[in-house]
Every structure is written in C-alpha cells, then in structure tokens.
Design an enzyme around this catalytic site. Structure first.
Site, PDB file in Angstrom:
ATOM      1  N   ASP A  70      37.999  48.573  41.103  1.00 24.91           N
ATOM      2  CA  ASP A  70      37.396  47.250  41.307  1.00 24.91           C
ATOM      3  C   ASP A  70      37.234  46.541  39.969  1.00 24.91           C
ATOM      4  O   ASP A  70      36.461  46.984  39.120  1.00 24.91           O
ATOM      5  CB  ASP A  70      36.029  47.457  41.993  1.00 24.91           C
ATOM      6  CG  ASP A  70      35.322  46.154  42.327  1.00 24.91           C
ATOM      7  OD1 ASP A  70      35.907  45.080  42.136  1.00 24.91           O
ATOM      8  OD2 ASP A  70      34.161  46.241  42.785  1.00 24.91           O
ATOM      9  N   GLY A  71      37.975  45.435  39.827  1.00 28.22           N
ATOM     10  CA  GLY A  71      37.791  44.578  38.669  1.00 28.22           C
ATOM     11  C   GLY A  71      39.067  44.358  37.881  1.00 28.22           C
ATOM     12  O   GLY A  71      39.685  45.318  37.407  1.00 28.22           O
ATOM     13  N   MET A 117      25.272  46.474  44.228  1.00 23.61           N
ATOM     14  CA  MET A 117      24.930  46.432  42.796  1.00 23.61           C
ATOM     15  C   MET A 117      23.468  46.015  42.702  1.00 23.61           C
ATOM     16  O   MET A 117      23.122  44.908  42.290  1.00 23.61           O
ATOM     17  CB  MET A 117      25.855  45.450  42.080  1.00 23.61           C
ATOM     18  CG  MET A 117      27.264  46.025  41.895  1.00 23.61           C
ATOM     19  SD  MET A 117      28.483  44.760  41.511  1.00 23.61           S
ATOM     20  CE  MET A 117      28.906  44.265  43.172  1.00 23.61           C
ATOM     21  N   SER A 127      37.880  41.138  47.622  1.00 25.92           N
ATOM     22  CA  SER A 127      36.445  40.928  47.388  1.00 25.92           C
ATOM     23  C   SER A 127      36.102  39.477  47.673  1.00 25.92           C
ATOM     24  O   SER A 127      36.646  38.570  47.045  1.00 25.92           O
ATOM     25  CB  SER A 127      36.102  41.262  45.940  1.00 25.92           C
ATOM     26  OG  SER A 127      34.894  40.627  45.592  1.00 25.92           O
ATOM     27  N   HIS A 157      29.468  46.990  48.566  1.00 27.42           N
ATOM     28  CA  HIS A 157      29.291  47.467  47.191  1.00 27.42           C
ATOM     29  C   HIS A 157      27.923  46.989  46.708  1.00 27.42           C
ATOM     30  O   HIS A 157      27.744  45.820  46.378  1.00 27.42           O
ATOM     31  CB  HIS A 157      30.445  46.895  46.343  1.00 27.42           C
ATOM     32  CG  HIS A 157      30.381  47.260  44.896  1.00 27.42           C
ATOM     33  ND1 HIS A 157      31.190  46.648  43.949  1.00 27.42           N
ATOM     34  CD2 HIS A 157      29.643  48.174  44.227  1.00 27.42           C
ATOM     35  CE1 HIS A 157      30.921  47.163  42.766  1.00 27.42           C
ATOM     36  NE2 HIS A 157      29.985  48.081  42.902  1.00 27.42           N
ATOM     37  N   MET A 213      34.712  51.548  38.524  1.00 22.84           N
ATOM     38  CA  MET A 213      34.664  50.150  38.070  1.00 22.84           C
ATOM     39  C   MET A 213      35.642  49.998  36.904  1.00 22.84           C
ATOM     40  O   MET A 213      35.584  50.746  35.924  1.00 22.84           O
ATOM     41  CB  MET A 213      33.259  49.767  37.609  1.00 22.84           C
ATOM     42  CG  MET A 213      32.232  49.606  38.713  1.00 22.84           C
ATOM     43  SD  MET A 213      32.665  48.437  40.036  1.00 22.84           S
ATOM     44  CE  MET A 213      32.920  46.905  39.141  1.00 22.84           C
ATOM     45  N   MET A 267      24.584  41.692  44.937  1.00 20.82           N
ATOM     46  CA  MET A 267      24.007  41.772  43.578  1.00 20.82           C
ATOM     47  C   MET A 267      22.581  41.233  43.592  1.00 20.82           C
ATOM     48  O   MET A 267      22.300  40.229  44.254  1.00 20.82           O
ATOM     49  CB  MET A 267      24.831  40.925  42.614  1.00 20.82           C
ATOM     50  CG  MET A 267      26.307  41.276  42.583  1.00 20.82           C
ATOM     51  SD  MET A 267      27.153  40.331  41.317  1.00 20.82           S
ATOM     52  CE  MET A 267      28.863  40.799  41.651  1.00 20.82           C
ATOM     53  N   ASP A 287      30.343  42.255  47.804  1.00 22.44           N
ATOM     54  CA  ASP A 287      29.560  42.536  46.601  1.00 22.44           C
ATOM     55  C   ASP A 287      28.140  42.004  46.738  1.00 22.44           C
ATOM     56  O   ASP A 287      27.920  40.794  46.743  1.00 22.44           O
ATOM     57  CB  ASP A 287      30.227  41.883  45.383  1.00 22.44           C
ATOM     58  CG  ASP A 287      31.545  42.556  45.044  1.00 22.44           C
ATOM     59  OD1 ASP A 287      31.525  43.772  44.777  1.00 22.44           O
ATOM     60  OD2 ASP A 287      32.584  41.869  45.060  1.00 22.44           O
ATOM     61  N   HIS A 333      35.848  43.752  51.050  1.00 20.44           N
ATOM     62  CA  HIS A 333      34.931  44.263  50.019  1.00 20.44           C
ATOM     63  C   HIS A 333      33.831  43.234  49.774  1.00 20.44           C
ATOM     64  O   HIS A 333      34.108  42.065  49.492  1.00 20.44           O
ATOM     65  CB  HIS A 333      35.722  44.534  48.737  1.00 20.44           C
ATOM     66  CG  HIS A 333      34.907  45.125  47.628  1.00 20.44           C
ATOM     67  ND1 HIS A 333      34.642  46.470  47.534  1.00 20.44           N
ATOM     68  CD2 HIS A 333      34.293  44.552  46.563  1.00 20.44           C
ATOM     69  CE1 HIS A 333      33.908  46.707  46.459  1.00 20.44           C
ATOM     70  NE2 HIS A 333      33.682  45.553  45.842  1.00 20.44           N
ATOM     71  N   GLY A 364      29.346  42.641  37.934  1.00 20.27           N
ATOM     72  CA  GLY A 364      28.511  41.443  37.879  1.00 20.27           C
ATOM     73  C   GLY A 364      29.265  40.154  38.156  1.00 20.27           C
ATOM     74  O   GLY A 364      28.707  39.229  38.719  1.00 20.27           O
TER      75      GLY A 364
HETATM   76  C1  DX5 Z   1      32.458  42.728  40.157  1.00 15.96           C
HETATM   77  C2  DX5 Z   1      32.704  42.984  41.610  1.00 15.96           C
HETATM   78  C3  DX5 Z   1      34.102  42.834  42.012  1.00 15.96           C
HETATM   79  C4  DX5 Z   1      34.711  41.469  41.773  1.00 15.96           C
HETATM   80  C5  DX5 Z   1      36.119  41.697  41.341  1.00 15.96           C
HETATM   81  O1  DX5 Z   1      31.219  43.206  39.794  1.00 15.96           O
HETATM   82  O2  DX5 Z   1      32.291  44.294  41.970  1.00 15.96           O
HETATM   83  O3  DX5 Z   1      34.323  43.259  43.355  1.00 15.96           O
HETATM   84  O4  DX5 Z   1      34.689  40.620  42.879  1.00 15.96           O
HETATM   85  O5  DX5 Z   1      36.685  40.495  40.998  1.00 15.96           O
HETATM   86  P1  DX5 Z   1      38.103  40.385  40.275  1.00 15.96           P
HETATM   87  O6  DX5 Z   1      39.119  41.048  41.158  1.00 15.96           O
HETATM   88  O7  DX5 Z   1      38.290  38.916  40.143  1.00 15.96           O
HETATM   89  O8  DX5 Z   1      37.969  41.071  38.943  1.00 15.96           O
HETATM   90 ZN    ZN Z   2      32.856  45.092  43.961  1.00 18.11          ZN
END
Ligand code: DX5
Ligand code: ZN
Length: 215
Positions: free
Chosen positions: A173-174, A67, A7, A65, A135, A36, A34, A32, A140
C-alpha cells in the site's frame, strides 16, 4: 492470484457511492478503505457511517485499513461492514488479542507494518494472520512516492508465508503504479492497493486496465 484493491482515499468523496459502483464495474477485486483518526496519522478521513452507506452500493470485499490509535475500541463496529479488518502493529500493545478478536467476529484479520517496522517483529503472528500489509509509504496520505527498501520487506514476508502460512494475503500500500507493480508482485505481493494511480485523470476504467495489464 493477484488482486487489485483500489483505495477510495483518492476517490471523489462527493460521489463516493458511484465511485464504488464503478470500481466493481471496471474490474477491481477488493475495495480498500482508509480510516484515519488524526492521531495515529496526521490526517482524518471518515468512519463507519460512511462505510455503512457505500456497503449498499457494491458487492466487492471491503478491506478496512484502520490507521487509528487503540483500534480495539472500534473493531466490532468496523466488522459490521468490513470483510478484512487490518490494524497497525504500531497502534496496539496487545496484538495477539486484537487479531484473535477480529477472527472471533468471523472476519479476516490483517496486520499492517509501517516502512520502518522490521518484519521480524511480527514473525510469531504470521500463522495467526489472514493478511499482512506492508506499507510502502508512510501512512496518512495518498500520492506519495514508493519507498524502495520496502521491496526487501515484501520478500521477507513472502519467505515467512512460504514457511508458516502459504495462504497468507500479502498486501502492499502506497506509491504503486504501472511502473512498479510488477516489481512488488515479483517480490511476493498478491493484494495490490492503488489510490492515485486508479483515480487519476478521472479515468478509472483505463487506469484499472493498465494496472492489470502490467501484472
Ligand atoms: C495511505 C493509505 C493508502 C493510500 C495510497 O496512508 O493507506 O491506501 O490511499 O495512495 P496511493 O496509491 O496514491 O499512494
Ligand atoms: Zn491504506
């Protein structure tokens, strides 16, 4: 086959082009991304203009992704540069329409569920989907701790996949690191997102190697 999807949320945004070039060079499988909006999640990242520019710097698949609230407003835009477009179960009231819209644009359709959303809620869509994103933290932010009860949800999605859609991509993810990557894979995940554990210590090459060796 297990795929590693770093990510870029944890990348150095001042040198994002170089970061995605290096992801390709050092063995990542998917990028990946993100997006937001500061409303669906309490954080803002970036939009399609940045994705357009990094698209030129690397050949890996882009997994976007979203969000964001009402993602259908932007699916067409993100489909220009993305290969997989993932929207959140919690962000749209007309998911069947949204999923089929993504597929009608020739893209892989993904559906993400937050930690507190039951897998049962999406069971009828499993046949329609290319990817389910479980998730494993509240969305976030990067760098949060893995929520252990989500392991059971990965197993539930895996069971539905076996029954209805054996080619389903099961993404997590996470909070994934070399300490728990084997656990999520054993539970059924086959696309592993990792942000901080890939970009930490400015040592992407060693970090990717270590994660892949822990499969
Ligand atoms: C969080 C994101 C993730 C994030 C994961 O909302 O969707 O993709 O970048 O980060 P790590 O791997 O550090 O938890
Ligand atoms: Zn993500």
């Amino acid at each position: 086959m297990i795929k590693l999807a770093p990510s870029i949320l944890s990348a150095d945004f001042s040198r994002l082009g170089e970061e995605v070039e290096n992801l390709e060079k050092f063995g990542a499988d998917i990028v990946h991304i993100d997006v937001m909006d500061g409303k669906f999640v309490p954080n803002i990242t970036f939009g399609n203009t940045i994705i357009k520019d990094i698209r030129k710097r690397c050949k890996l698949q882009f997994d976007i992704h979203l969000m964001i609230e009402e993602p259908q407003r932007f699916i067409e835009d993100f489909a220009k540069f993305g290969d997989i477009i993932t929207i959140h179960y919690e962000s749209d009231r007309h998911l069947d329409r949204a999923v089929n819209y993504i597929k009608s644009l020739g893209k892989k359709a993904g559906l993400a569920i937050n930690p507190a959303t039951p897998v049962n809620n999406i069971q009828h869509l499993i046949k329609e989907l290319d990817l389910v994103l479980i998730m494993t933290v509240n969305p976030g932010f990067g760098g949060q701790s893995f929520i252990p009860y989500t392991l059971d949800k990965i197993k539930e999605v895996k069971a539905l996949s076996n029954k209805y859609n054996p080619n389903l991509l099961i993404e997590v993810d996470g909070g994934i690191s070399s300490d728990n990557i084997k656990q999520v894979i054993d539970a059924g995940a086959n696309v592993i997102v990792a942000g901080s554990s890939v970009f930490k210590d400015n040592n992407m090459e060693a970090n990717i190697k270590k994660l892949k060796e822990s499969f």
